[in-house]
Scaffold this active site. Structure first.
Site, PDB file in Angstrom:
ATOM      1  N   ASP A  33       0.843  -1.195   0.000  1.00  0.00           N
ATOM      2  CA  ASP A  33       0.000   0.000   0.000  1.00  0.00           C
ATOM      3  C   ASP A  33       0.879   1.246   0.000  1.00  0.00           C
ATOM      4  O   ASP A  33       1.854   1.328   0.752  1.00  0.00           O
ATOM      5  CB  ASP A  33      -0.908  -0.008   1.224  1.00  0.00           C
ATOM      6  CG  ASP A  33      -1.932   1.110   1.186  1.00  0.00           C
ATOM      7  OD1 ASP A  33      -2.975   0.917   0.540  1.00  0.00           O
ATOM      8  OD2 ASP A  33      -1.673   2.165   1.808  1.00  0.00           O
ATOM      9  N   ILE A  34       0.528   2.208  -0.854  1.00  0.00           N
ATOM     10  CA  ILE A  34       1.246   3.483  -0.856  1.00  0.00           C
ATOM     11  C   ILE A  34       0.768   4.300   0.349  1.00  0.00           C
ATOM     12  O   ILE A  34      -0.427   4.581   0.486  1.00  0.00           O
ATOM     13  CB  ILE A  34       0.997   4.270  -2.157  1.00  0.00           C
ATOM     14  CG1 ILE A  34       1.454   3.456  -3.368  1.00  0.00           C
ATOM     15  CG2 ILE A  34       1.729   5.611  -2.120  1.00  0.00           C
ATOM     16  CD1 ILE A  34       1.152   4.110  -4.706  1.00  0.00           C
ATOM     17  N   ASN A  90      -3.193  12.473  -3.222  1.00  0.00           N
ATOM     18  CA  ASN A  90      -4.224  12.805  -4.204  1.00  0.00           C
ATOM     19  C   ASN A  90      -4.819  14.184  -3.933  1.00  0.00           C
ATOM     20  O   ASN A  90      -5.031  14.975  -4.855  1.00  0.00           O
ATOM     21  CB  ASN A  90      -5.338  11.754  -4.167  1.00  0.00           C
ATOM     22  CG  ASN A  90      -5.373  10.899  -5.426  1.00  0.00           C
ATOM     23  OD1 ASN A  90      -4.719  11.203  -6.420  1.00  0.00           O
ATOM     24  ND2 ASN A  90      -6.142   9.840  -5.380  1.00  0.00           N
ATOM     25  N   ASP A 104      -2.257   9.713 -10.287  1.00  0.00           N
ATOM     26  CA  ASP A 104      -2.064   8.713 -11.354  1.00  0.00           C
ATOM     27  C   ASP A 104      -0.585   8.571 -11.699  1.00  0.00           C
ATOM     28  O   ASP A 104      -0.084   7.460 -11.911  1.00  0.00           O
ATOM     29  CB  ASP A 104      -2.856   9.113 -12.601  1.00  0.00           C
ATOM     30  CG  ASP A 104      -4.358   8.919 -12.439  1.00  0.00           C
ATOM     31  OD1 ASP A 104      -4.759   8.291 -11.441  1.00  0.00           O
ATOM     32  OD2 ASP A 104      -5.113   9.389 -13.314  1.00  0.00           O
ATOM     33  N   GLU A 132      -4.680   2.212  -4.440  1.00  0.00           N
ATOM     34  CA  GLU A 132      -3.224   2.383  -4.307  1.00  0.00           C
ATOM     35  C   GLU A 132      -2.545   1.117  -3.791  1.00  0.00           C
ATOM     36  O   GLU A 132      -1.404   1.167  -3.326  1.00  0.00           O
ATOM     37  CB  GLU A 132      -2.925   3.552  -3.353  1.00  0.00           C
ATOM     38  CG  GLU A 132      -3.260   3.312  -1.893  1.00  0.00           C
ATOM     39  CD  GLU A 132      -4.688   3.674  -1.521  1.00  0.00           C
ATOM     40  OE1 GLU A 132      -4.930   3.957  -0.339  1.00  0.00           O
ATOM     41  OE2 GLU A 132      -5.560   3.686  -2.419  1.00  0.00           O
ATOM     42  N   ARG A 159      13.343  -5.369   0.466  1.00  0.00           N
ATOM     43  CA  ARG A 159      14.072  -4.830  -0.695  1.00  0.00           C
ATOM     44  C   ARG A 159      13.185  -3.850  -1.468  1.00  0.00           C
ATOM     45  O   ARG A 159      13.644  -2.789  -1.903  1.00  0.00           O
ATOM     46  CB  ARG A 159      14.504  -5.988  -1.592  1.00  0.00           C
ATOM     47  CG  ARG A 159      15.465  -5.592  -2.693  1.00  0.00           C
ATOM     48  CD  ARG A 159      16.017  -6.833  -3.368  1.00  0.00           C
ATOM     49  NE  ARG A 159      16.019  -6.670  -4.813  1.00  0.00           N
ATOM     50  CZ  ARG A 159      15.879  -7.640  -5.679  1.00  0.00           C
ATOM     51  NH1 ARG A 159      15.664  -8.863  -5.240  1.00  0.00           N
ATOM     52  NH2 ARG A 159      15.921  -7.413  -6.959  1.00  0.00           N
TER      53      ARG A 159
END
Length: 359
Positions: free
Chosen positions: A229-230, A237, A246, A273, A293
């Protein structure tokens, strides 16, 4: 032997030849060139003509193309040889659809010498439904060689016209089928590709996870899953707008694909996301190391995010692993990875948390 007996004998020989040609014409309708090659070889052996060929008509290029040839002496003609319609005796026959029977080629206005010392030539169009499909072409180093043979060759041309038409139709259907298959594969790929990031979509993920469980069950191997998840994406946004969001999604997807490029991992956009990475034959430790990583790679890339505390884009990752048994549903593994992801976000984001179902 009387003239009547000679005529009867000749008629029998011609019927036998026509029967052999008919059999050759229907041996393999799916392979036009080998069929035509067998026919021209049969004609050369039967009559002893120095040169026999069959050309087809290429309407797109307005040319005739040699599809089969048998020659007992050196010639410029070979399979694939082509020339403009109307050019030479063969081209004239192909263009007009009229038989051309030349007793003596010397001085003939449209004769093109492709065989040394050709003195007589016979060209017969192969016509189906008023369309010239091909031309049978025979040449000889003797004058008058084809006297009395015109009607026989025209009969043979009429006999093979249907077979050539059918072979052309079969070839066209095969080509159309291949084009449809290619179009179907393209549509299938599009239907399983995320339109924004270009990586696999959720539908593709669902297929892949099932495949991974089936393979792992057969091999007795583990399957691991990363849910990514970002962090603070809503703030991103809101701050940069949906176009900026985007761009961020695409940048993250590209970096994930780069990090995973040399592995057997399968990357998909899971929704919004979130991204998912399926790791066949990877245990929890290996999955955790790869997740770290990935996290460090995004952190090092330092995509700007001025609307959160760290001022750069980071990832939270949940890791889960299991060793599937027969007919096991992947959903529990997905749920555990989701719980691990929730725990990573609860503990402050930009971290990796793990759960295991390995028995």
């Amino acid at each position: 032997m009387t003239d009547a007996s000679n005529r009867d004998q000749l008629a029998i020989q011609q019927l036998v030849l026509l029967n052999r040609i008919a059999l050759l014409a229907v041996q393999d309708l799916g392979a036009l060139q080998p069929m035509l090659q067998r026919i021209v070889l049969e004609l050369q052996q039967e009559f002893g003509w120095e040169f026999v060929a069959c050309v087809s008509i290429d309407k797109i290029s307005n040319e005739f193309v040699c599809r089969a040839v048998c020659s007992s002496i050196p010639t410029q003609i070979h399979v694939g040889y082509r020339r403009e319609l109307g050019s030479g005796v063969v081209g004239e026959c192909a263009l007009t659809g009229q038989t051309i029977d030349i007793d003596d080629t010397r001085g003939h206005p449209n004769f093109v010498e492709t065989l040394d010392d050709t003195l007589s030539e016979l060209c017969v169009p192969v016509i189906h439904n008023n369309e010239v499909l091909a031309v049978l072409n025979a040449e000889s180093m003797r004058t008058g060689t084809f006297r009395g043979q015109r009607r026989l060759l025209e009969t043979i041309a009429a006999q093979i016209a249907g077979a050539i038409y059918t072979a052309n139709l079969y070839s066209h259907l095969q080509e159309t089928h291949q084009q449809l298959q290619k179009a179907y594969r393209t549509l299938e790929n599009i239907s399983q590709q995320d339109g924004l990031t270009g990586i696999a979509n959720r539908r593709c993920f669902d297929t892949w996870i099932e495949e991974a469980f089936n393979t792992a069950t057969q091999d007795g191997a583990p399957v691991s899953l990363l849910l990514i998840d970002i962090d603070n994406f809503k703030a991103y946004n809101d701050g940069y707008g949906h176009l900026g969001g985007d761009i961020c999604l695409k940048q993250v997807a590209e970096l994930l694909a780069y990090v995973l490029a040399d592995t057997d991992a399968r990357l998909a956009r899971y929704g919004g996301e979130e991204f998912a990475v399926i790791l066949p034959n990877r245990d929890l430790r290996e999955a955790y190391e790869l997740a770290e990583r990935i996290r460090l790679s995004i952190e090092a890339r330092a995509f700007e995010h001025q609307h959160c505390e760290r001022k750069r884009v980071t990832l939270s990752i949940g890791v889960a692993s299991c060793q599937p048994s027969a007919n096991e549903d992947p959903q529990p593994l997905i749920s555990l990875a989701d719980q691990a992801l929730y725990e990573a976000k609860r503990k402050g984001r930009n971290r990796v948390e793990v759960y295991s179902l390995v028995k």
